[in-house]
Design a protein around this motif. Sequence first.
Motif, PDB file in Angstrom:
ATOM      1  N   THR A  15       0.866  -1.173   0.000  1.00 47.26           N
ATOM      2  CA  THR A  15       0.000   0.000   0.000  1.00 47.26           C
ATOM      3  C   THR A  15       0.901   1.221   0.000  1.00 47.26           C
ATOM      4  N   MET A  16       0.690   2.117  -0.938  1.00 47.60           N
ATOM      5  CA  MET A  16       1.536   3.312  -1.007  1.00 47.60           C
ATOM      6  C   MET A  16       0.835   4.516  -0.398  1.00 47.60           C
ATOM      7  N   ILE A  17       1.554   5.212   0.491  1.00 44.90           N
ATOM      8  CA  ILE A  17       1.077   6.482   1.045  1.00 44.90           C
ATOM      9  C   ILE A  17       2.193   7.515   0.930  1.00 44.90           C
ATOM     10  N   ARG A  18       1.812   8.740   0.669  1.00 40.13           N
ATOM     11  CA  ARG A  18       2.790   9.837   0.609  1.00 40.13           C
ATOM     12  C   ARG A  18       3.042  10.367   2.018  1.00 40.13           C
ATOM     13  N   VAL A  19       4.286  10.740   2.282  1.00 38.61           N
ATOM     14  CA  VAL A  19       4.640  11.244   3.609  1.00 38.61           C
ATOM     15  C   VAL A  19       5.393  12.559   3.474  1.00 38.61           C
ATOM     16  N   LYS A  20       5.252  13.382   4.510  1.00 38.88           N
ATOM     17  CA  LYS A  20       5.906  14.692   4.515  1.00 38.88           C
ATOM     18  C   LYS A  20       7.381  14.586   4.886  1.00 38.88           C
ATOM     19  N   ASP A  21       7.669  13.841   5.970  1.00 40.83           N
ATOM     20  CA  ASP A  21       9.035  13.717   6.478  1.00 40.83           C
ATOM     21  C   ASP A  21       9.368  12.233   6.610  1.00 40.83           C
ATOM     22  N   PRO A  22      10.157  11.683   5.685  1.00 37.62           N
ATOM     23  CA  PRO A  22      10.403  10.242   5.704  1.00 37.62           C
ATOM     24  C   PRO A  22      11.125   9.760   6.954  1.00 37.62           C
ATOM     25  N   TYR A  79      10.731  15.305  -2.649  1.00 38.21           N
ATOM     26  CA  TYR A  79      11.766  16.152  -2.045  1.00 38.21           C
ATOM     27  C   TYR A  79      11.227  17.541  -1.692  1.00 38.21           C
ATOM     28  N   GLY A  80      11.599  17.985  -0.490  1.00 42.09           N
ATOM     29  CA  GLY A  80      11.275  19.347  -0.059  1.00 42.09           C
ATOM     30  C   GLY A  80      10.035  19.463   0.802  1.00 42.09           C
ATOM     31  N   THR A  81       9.180  18.453   0.801  1.00 44.27           N
ATOM     32  CA  THR A  81       7.933  18.574   1.585  1.00 44.27           C
ATOM     33  C   THR A  81       8.225  18.728   3.077  1.00 44.27           C
ATOM     34  N   GLU A  82       9.307  18.102   3.531  1.00 48.55           N
ATOM     35  CA  GLU A  82       9.618  18.159   4.963  1.00 48.55           C
ATOM     36  C   GLU A  82       9.953  19.571   5.426  1.00 48.55           C
ATOM     37  N   ASN A  83      10.343  20.436   4.493  1.00 48.34           N
ATOM     38  CA  ASN A  83      10.695  21.822   4.839  1.00 48.34           C
ATOM     39  C   ASN A  83       9.601  22.823   4.464  1.00 48.34           C
ATOM     40  N   ASP A  84       8.469  22.327   3.999  1.00 48.12           N
ATOM     41  CA  ASP A  84       7.374  23.195   3.563  1.00 48.12           C
ATOM     42  C   ASP A  84       6.305  23.262   4.650  1.00 48.12           C
ATOM     43  N   ASN A  86       3.528  24.608   4.718  1.00 46.97           N
ATOM     44  CA  ASN A  86       2.157  24.543   4.206  1.00 46.97           C
ATOM     45  C   ASN A  86       1.775  23.166   3.660  1.00 46.97           C
ATOM     46  N   TYR A  87       2.763  22.255   3.598  1.00 40.58           N
ATOM     47  CA  TYR A  87       2.472  20.932   3.030  1.00 40.58           C
ATOM     48  C   TYR A  87       1.775  20.056   4.062  1.00 40.58           C
ATOM     49  N   LYS A  88       0.622  19.535   3.691  1.00 41.88           N
ATOM     50  CA  LYS A  88      -0.145  18.686   4.597  1.00 41.88           C
ATOM     51  C   LYS A  88      -0.701  17.508   3.815  1.00 41.88           C
ATOM     52  N   ILE A  89      -0.628  16.347   4.414  1.00 41.68           N
ATOM     53  CA  ILE A  89      -1.127  15.115   3.810  1.00 41.68           C
ATOM     54  C   ILE A  89      -2.643  15.017   4.003  1.00 41.68           C
ATOM     55  N   ASN A  90      -3.332  14.479   3.003  1.00 41.88           N
ATOM     56  CA  ASN A  90      -4.739  14.115   3.135  1.00 41.88           C
ATOM     57  C   ASN A  90      -4.795  12.663   3.620  1.00 41.88           C
ATOM     58  N   ASN A  91      -5.306  12.457   4.835  1.00 41.53           N
ATOM     59  CA  ASN A  91      -5.279  11.101   5.400  1.00 41.53           C
ATOM     60  C   ASN A  91      -6.451  10.236   4.937  1.00 41.53           C
ATOM     61  N   GLY A  92      -7.358  10.813   4.145  1.00 45.49           N
ATOM     62  CA  GLY A  92      -8.460  10.042   3.578  1.00 45.49           C
ATOM     63  C   GLY A  92      -9.688   9.941   4.456  1.00 45.49           C
ATOM     64  N   ASN A  93      -9.652  10.569   5.635  1.00 43.81           N
ATOM     65  CA  ASN A  93     -10.758  10.430   6.576  1.00 43.81           C
ATOM     66  C   ASN A  93     -11.458  11.745   6.900  1.00 43.81           C
TER      67      ASN A  93
END
Length: 321
Positions: A15-22, A79-84, A86-93
Amino acid sequence: MASTTDTKNYKLNHTMIRVKDPQESVKFYNFLGLSLLKKLSFPDAKFDLYFLGYDAPGAVSHGKNLFDREGLIELTHNYGTENDPNYKINNGNVEPYRGFGHTCISVDNIQAACKRIEDAGYKFQKKLTDGKMKHIAFALDPDGYWVEVIGRKPLEETEGVKETDVGSYRMNHTMIRVKDAEKSLKFYEEVMGMSLFRTHEAKEAGFNLYFLGYPGEQGPAVEGANTADREGLLELTWNYGTEKDEAFSYHDGNKGPQGFGHICVSVDNLEKACERLEGLEVNWKKRLTDGRMKNVAFVLDPDGYWVEVVQNERFTGQANF
């Protein structure tokens, strides 16, 4: 390689999910007992992939090739999301972007497992003591994705047990919400070749749950049997009436705001499997021949969720990447 394709050889690989800070995400999933099995870097395209899975000596998929496993989690880091900020993941819920629901781990002693997670400072969407359902909990990963925690033994058998062995945990299932249960079951059973292992009807609450999977190493499951000791299942959640609303749709996780990306099925013969899917007139997101990557394909399920199709390396004897 197999000269034909047989869905009995298929596996729900990841299952693939996108993450802000790996770093934070890998740390969390490591804490839940998953090992980092492989990291793939694509600097030209500015993203990395982290594949995590249970690999303790007693794990179902222990020691196997990456795509010969079930129940992996693939973390995608752009790349770069960890330093942004304003970047927020949509958790689907969260409305109006609901679709993907959660991943789920099954554990030996659920009270001890949940206390361990809480003591480490991780938050919960639902603790064991919250609400009516005292036998399940939902932990939150660093991006706010829900990780369900279920026990493989009845709650009363683990009452007061203080120890928990992360080496015994399983990545049990991935849940997605579906608009039309009949259409989705037909797709996953007849097109993708899965078997329906268990159905849970919650008529008073207005929803049904369907648990599907492949036989894998553990063999076929008997309808209605306890599935908590398995890995790599797919849970479909159907809320009654959604199929009658023409305007209703779920968020696939790949339109903005992004989060969940896809589930992935590994197959015995990638070309033959794609030929079979072509013959079944699936909706393609990406055929094998499209784009630069000639070793992956993506089909669309009835709700528009992406299903990746890749080669199981056991049948070729060589790594895909």
